[in-house]
Scaffold this motif. Structure first.
Motif, mmCIF file in Angstrom:
data_model
loop_
_atom_site.group_PDB
_atom_site.id
_atom_site.type_symbol
_atom_site.label_atom_id
_atom_site.label_comp_id
_atom_site.label_asym_id
_atom_site.label_seq_id
_atom_site.Cartn_x
_atom_site.Cartn_y
_atom_site.Cartn_z
ATOM 1 N N UNK A 344 -9.889 85.964 -40.454
ATOM 2 C CA UNK A 344 -10.222 87.239 -41.073
ATOM 3 C C UNK A 344 -10.632 88.247 -40.018
ATOM 4 N N UNK A 345 -11.139 87.734 -38.917
ATOM 5 C CA UNK A 345 -11.603 88.606 -37.839
ATOM 6 C C UNK A 345 -10.489 89.515 -37.312
ATOM 7 N N UNK A 347 -8.108 90.706 -38.977
ATOM 8 C CA UNK A 347 -7.867 91.756 -39.969
ATOM 9 C C UNK A 347 -8.894 92.870 -39.776
ATOM 10 N N UNK A 348 -10.136 92.472 -39.549
ATOM 11 C CA UNK A 348 -11.163 93.476 -39.261
ATOM 12 C C UNK A 348 -10.826 94.229 -37.978
ATOM 13 N N UNK A 349 -10.276 93.511 -37.011
ATOM 14 C CA UNK A 349 -9.985 94.138 -35.723
ATOM 15 C C UNK A 349 -8.800 95.090 -35.801
ATOM 16 N N UNK A 350 -7.693 94.643 -36.341
ATOM 17 C CA UNK A 350 -6.441 95.389 -36.219
ATOM 18 C C UNK A 350 -5.850 95.836 -37.551
ATOM 19 N N UNK A 351 -6.480 95.441 -38.655
ATOM 20 C CA UNK A 351 -5.963 95.869 -39.938
ATOM 21 C C UNK A 351 -4.629 95.203 -40.250
ATOM 22 N N UNK B 379 -16.746 92.123 -34.342
ATOM 23 C CA UNK B 379 -15.870 91.104 -34.920
ATOM 24 C C UNK B 379 -14.537 91.063 -34.165
ATOM 25 N N UNK B 436 -12.385 97.657 -44.703
ATOM 26 C CA UNK B 436 -12.692 96.660 -43.691
ATOM 27 C C UNK B 436 -11.552 96.444 -42.688
ATOM 28 N N UNK B 437 -10.295 96.360 -43.151
ATOM 29 C CA UNK B 437 -9.233 96.093 -42.176
ATOM 30 C C UNK B 437 -9.147 97.193 -41.111
ATOM 31 N N UNK B 438 -9.172 96.797 -39.864
ATOM 32 C CA UNK B 438 -9.093 97.780 -38.786
ATOM 33 C C UNK B 438 -10.226 98.785 -38.834
#
Lengths: 467, 500
Positions: A344-345, A347-351, B379, B436-438
């Motif tokens: 999931x990380x 996804x948070x980083x790069x969408x 993250x 949240x994404x990106x």
């Protein structure tokens, strides 16, 4: 997949709408100028104007140069065609490669998954691609079609529910690829135990359906070390004892998208008779909650002999990949790429617009990124820092599998973990958790599984490993 | 702050004697050889017995060595490894590690005769940076628990060259300490007006300091920044610091370089309030501003030949009775409107107005903003790299290189239209969160909308320092706590490319 016919002219009886690819407003035939103007058609990429009374579509291509531009135009046409069963694209006057790309894009966009519908979803089935010289276009088309079929296989597999695509069923689907000349070897529990693949066995232990390691080989025609694809194939991921929240868990049927993409790439290579030898090593397991589930705190002995402390049973992907990466070493590959819906990380980083790219070899990373750009599957480089590896130091084993607590760079941790098991060959890891599924339609696909990676790997081999 | 001096080599009669030794050094020389002889070879015996080879991270202490002539000598001798390549970076790390080994002595002498001046200066720099301590609020600490080191004397034959190398480093260290003090201060003490007053104190360095309050900001139309401040009893401030090191005495000034910092002196999250666990960390949500202030002090302190401006937006994000709400629409100074979806995404609202003001007033050569902006960047990258976003490859490349040189590493993150779409609003020009994404990328996209490139290129970079501004463990040149990450990087950026 659309049935594509290469034709010199439209069918006589044709009532199928015909798409006219046009780079700008000036290219619109004079009879259609007024309509084009009224509809605001400029020829920009992404535009498609239906003229139903004439059975025509004005299809904007802009200044298309790359094959990806043509693919996206073809996809736009397929999306705009609506419910017509058959349609045509007029690629006469275009280069053979551009014509083939238009068809490829249309096929990617028109893909549907109807197996579980009593009535198939409406939409086009057949495409007539009008070209000046079908024989000149045919080789381009068969090459492009191979990549498309690989991608669509990956989507079909990812779309299958977990009660039908069990580990056994997945293995059987892979064995069926033998008809295309791919040699398939499936390792069951006994052989996995003999190989000591404790990571894969532990993750698959909680499920009624047993873990498998599937090895797909394409011999190619040149004597060279193979390119190896390693895929995460978790047919369903409950999280195990560290169980996931209920909301959205149904998406976890697609936690095998990495393995599916690798299988798709192998199919593409086989269909287009790639000269390059390639091998896919796919780790298949269901991460279930059961009486034999592995637990947080367990220490596993991996295929490489390293010991791993389990901290979170929901970080299972890296365990099965680690064993698959280790198993891949025996093939003495010239490059190894693993694909996984890993964190999931990321996804948070790069969408959802780019996949994370990690690795040890600058050359291979650059090649993977270039291949991704070429097929519209973009990557972004991410770091594996010293601290990421330090964070995995364990009090009881050689390393632990992940960390706990809020705000952890888990994608980097996972990559640092995998690096410990990748062999000496150049290695790249693609974390595709954000891109394996589309929330919204895009030019090259409807909402749903994207097949991300299959075309990328096919392009990578074609661009860098066939000479 | 420890006093650093450069002196002629002579054996100390008390305190610590430090012997920096490279890997593979053949024999002891200079003061090292002298002390070995004076102790009858005890030093060499100790190094051999301890397996000391001069490797990076190695050290060996000889306690209370007896001198053969019975005279008084150093109370401890500390050998410290510099590794194979004796670079300023290696010396800095060794200096950092050295601090713990000598801090119990009042004085220490470093036998640096064999070291080039920049290496000797770097060793002192490492020790000084590592010695930082914020003990203003300790009233009962026992005397024996306090570090005692007051003076570090670097013994060198090239004292003049070493002093020249040291002077700018000292100014940078001063800047770092200013930043760390600001970041460490508790939020009941360091509120926006207090932080602005501390900027005022930097006028003595030759900085021009302007402070603006709510009235001035209202006139400038800074609805986004003012919206964030509404929930707090503390008034917001914007501070403009100017250093005219290039145009001083000349008529025509050149375009300045510009640094912008997020200064949320405490971030409760506002109405979108944060969970209680760890909320005390939110006192350092002003680290971007703290770093810009320290940077400006460093540039002025070392008389950098550059025109530079530093702008900080200082607010407290509180859920008071007048606090802004999710759903509010605010008008920024640029005229663009923003739908506030989450009041805890307040940093970008502050930066939006300050960046617009900065560009409009100064038309700078580039703008770099620093902000503890998103949890998402932690993250994504963890604590080793700051996230770097930029619309200009040259500027980004220079920042990456400068960061690498000073041990403040950045990692480039992507921008793009697909990410920009995430902040489309149903009611305003944009919303302040993109999901949240990106999450870090959509935050950067938000800021980028306030960098005006309509009239021509405006090189801009955004450093998301949420993962690097504060460290939960000791680092080579930074004790745990405030790091001042970004200060040395940007100082190096200026020194390498924008001076002279």
């Amino acid at each position: 997949m659309l049935t594509v016919k290469l034709r010199r002219a439209p069918r006589e009886d044709a009532r199928a709408p015909l798409a006219l690819p046009l780079p700008d407003a000036a290219a619109v035939p004079s009879a259609l100028r007024a309509a084009a103007e009224a509809a605001g058609f400029t020829g920009a990429a992404g535009q498609a104007v239906m003229l139903p009374e004439r059975g025509l579509m004005l299809l904007g291509t802009g200044a298309a140069r790359r094959s990806l531009d043509w693919e996206e135009a073809g996809g736009t046409a397929a999306a705009a065609i609506g419910e017509a069963r058959r349609f045509a694209i007029d690629a006469r006057g275009l280069a053979p490669g551009a014509a083939a790309s238009l068809a490829a894009g249309a096929c990617l966009r028109a893909w549907r998954f109807s197996r579980y519908r009593s009535e198939p979803a409406p939409g086009p089935r057949r495409l007539d691609l009008l070209v000046d010289d079908p024989e000149a276009v045919a080789p381009h088309w068969s090459r492009a079609a191979a990549g498309v079929r690989g991608c669509l296989l990956a989507r079909d597999l990812a779309m299958e529910p977990a009660n039908t695509l069990t580990t056994r069923a997945f293995a059987a689907r892979l064995e069926a690829l033998a008809e295309h000349g791919i040699a398939v070897d499936v390792l069951g529990r006994k052989r996995l135990a003999r190989e000591g693949l404790g990571g894969l066995l532990a993750v698959g232990g909680g499920s009624e359906t047993p873990p498998r390691l599937a090895v797909l080989r394409w011999r190619g025609s040149v004597a060279a070390a193979p390119v190896v694809f390693v895929g995460k194939g978790i047919c369903f991921d409950t999280g195990g004892i560290s169980i996931k929240g209920a909301a959205g868990m149904e998406a976890m049927k697609a936690d095998m998208a990495g393995a599916a993409a690798c299988a798709g790439a192998m199919l593409a290579l086989a269909l287009r008779r790639s000269p390059a030898p390639a091998i896919a090593v796919l780790a298949l397991a269901e991460n279930a909650v059961g009486e034999r589930s592995y637990r947080p705190g367990d220490v596993l002995r991996m295929g490489s002999g390293r010991t791993v402390e389990v901290v979170d049973t929901d970080a299972e992907g890296r365990l099965v990949l680690a064993d698959a990466l280790h198993y891949a070493r025996q093939f003495r590959p010239q490059a190894v790429l693993d694909l996984a819906t890993l964190t999931g990380s990321i996804v948070t980083a790069l969408g959802s617009h780019r996949a994370g790219l990690f690795g040890t070899d600058a050359g291979l990373l650059a090649q993977a990124a270039a291949a991704g750009e070429a097929v519209g599957e973009p990557l972004w480089p991410m770091p594996i820092g010293e601290r990421h590896r330090e964070d995995l130091n364990s009090a009881i084993a050689d390393l632990k599998q992940c960390t706990t607590g809020r705000l952890q760079p888990d994608a980097c941790h996972a990559a640092a973990f995998l690096r410990e098991f990748a062999g000496p060959a150049p290695w790249a890891h693609l974390d595709i958790a954000g891109v394996d599924d589309r929330a919204e339609a895009a030019p090259l696909g409807p909402p749903g599984p994207s097949g991300f990676g299959a075309r990328l790997l096919d392009a990578l081999v074609s661009m860098y490993f066939e000479h | 702050m420890i006093d650093i001096a450069f002196v002629k080599p002579a054996l100390p009669r008390h305190g610590a004697l430090v012997l920096p030794i490279g890997e593979g050094a053949e024999a002891l020389a200079g003061l090292a050889q002298a002390i070995d002889a004076a102790t009858g070879g005890a030093v060499q015996r100790a190094l051999t017995a301890a397996g000391f080879k001069g490797r990076k991270g190695q050290s060996c202490t000889v306690w209370g060595p007896a001198l053969t002539d019975g005279a008084s000598g150093p109370s401890r001798i500390v050998a410290i490894g510099l590794g194979k390549e004796i670079t300023p970076e290696a010396a800095e790390a060794a200096g950092g590690a050295l601090y713990a080994l000598v801090q119990a002595e009042r004085e220490a002498v470093v036998a640096a005769e064999a070291l080039p001046a920049p290496v000797a200066a770097a060793l002192a720099m490492g020790l000084l940076l590592r010695s930082y301590r914020f003990d203003r609020y300790r009233t009962t600490e026992k005397e024996e628990d306090k570090p005692k080191l007051e003076r570090l004397s670097v013994a060198t034959d090239a004292a003049t060259a070493a002093k020249t190398a040291w002077a700018p480093l000292r100014a940078i260290a001063d800047g770092v300490f200013i930043t760390r003090d600001l970041v460490s201060e508790p939020p009941n003490v360091l509120n926006p007006p207090e932080m602005a007053e501390r900027c005022r104190a930097l006028e003595s360095l030759g900085l021009t300091v302007e402070i603006m309050g709510p009235k001035e900001m209202k006139k400038l139309g800074m609805g986004a920044l003012l919206g964030v401040a509404m929930g707090s009893a503390q008034e917001p401030r914007m501070v403009v610091l100017q250093w005219n090191g290039a145009s001083r005495g000349k008529k025509a000034g050149q375009k300045p370089v510009a640094f912008i910092g997020k200064g949320v002196t405490f971030d409760t999250g506002g109405i979108s309030i944060k969970p209680a666990a760890g909320m005390e960390d939110m006192k350092w949500d002003m680290a971007g501003a703290g770093t810009v202030i320290g940077l400006m002090a460093a540039l002025a302190g070392r008389k950098a030949k550059v025109d530079a401006v530093g702008l900080v937006g200082l607010v407290e994000n509180m859920p008071g009775s007048a606090a802004q709400r999710p759903g509010d629409v605010v008008t920024t100074a640029s005229g663009q409107t923003v739908e506030v979806i989450n009041t805890d995404a307040e940093g970008r609202l502050v930066l939006a107005d300050v960046i617009h003001y900065c560009q409009t007033r100064f038309a700078p050569r580039f703008m770099v903003d620093l902000a503890t902006l998103t949890g998402a960047i932690i993250v994504a990258l963890g604590h080793e790299h700051a996230g770097l976003f930029s619309n200009d490859d040259e500027l980004a490349g220079r920042i990456m290189a400068a960061g690498k040189a000073v041990g403040e590493a950045c990692w480039r993150m992507p921008l793009g239209e697909a990410y920009d779409k995430q902040i489309k609003s149903e009611i305003a020009d944009m919303k302040n969160v993109g999901g949240r994404p990106g999450g870090s990328i959509s935050a950067a996209q938000f800021i980028q909308r306030f960098v005006d490139t309509k009239a021509g290129p405006m090189p801009w970079a955004h450093l998301d320092i949420a993962g690097t501004a504060w460290s939960s463990k000791d680092l080579p040149t930074s004790p745990k706590g405030a790091t001042a990450f970004g200060l040395r990087l940007l100082d190096r950026l200026v020194a390498e490319h924008y001076e002279g």
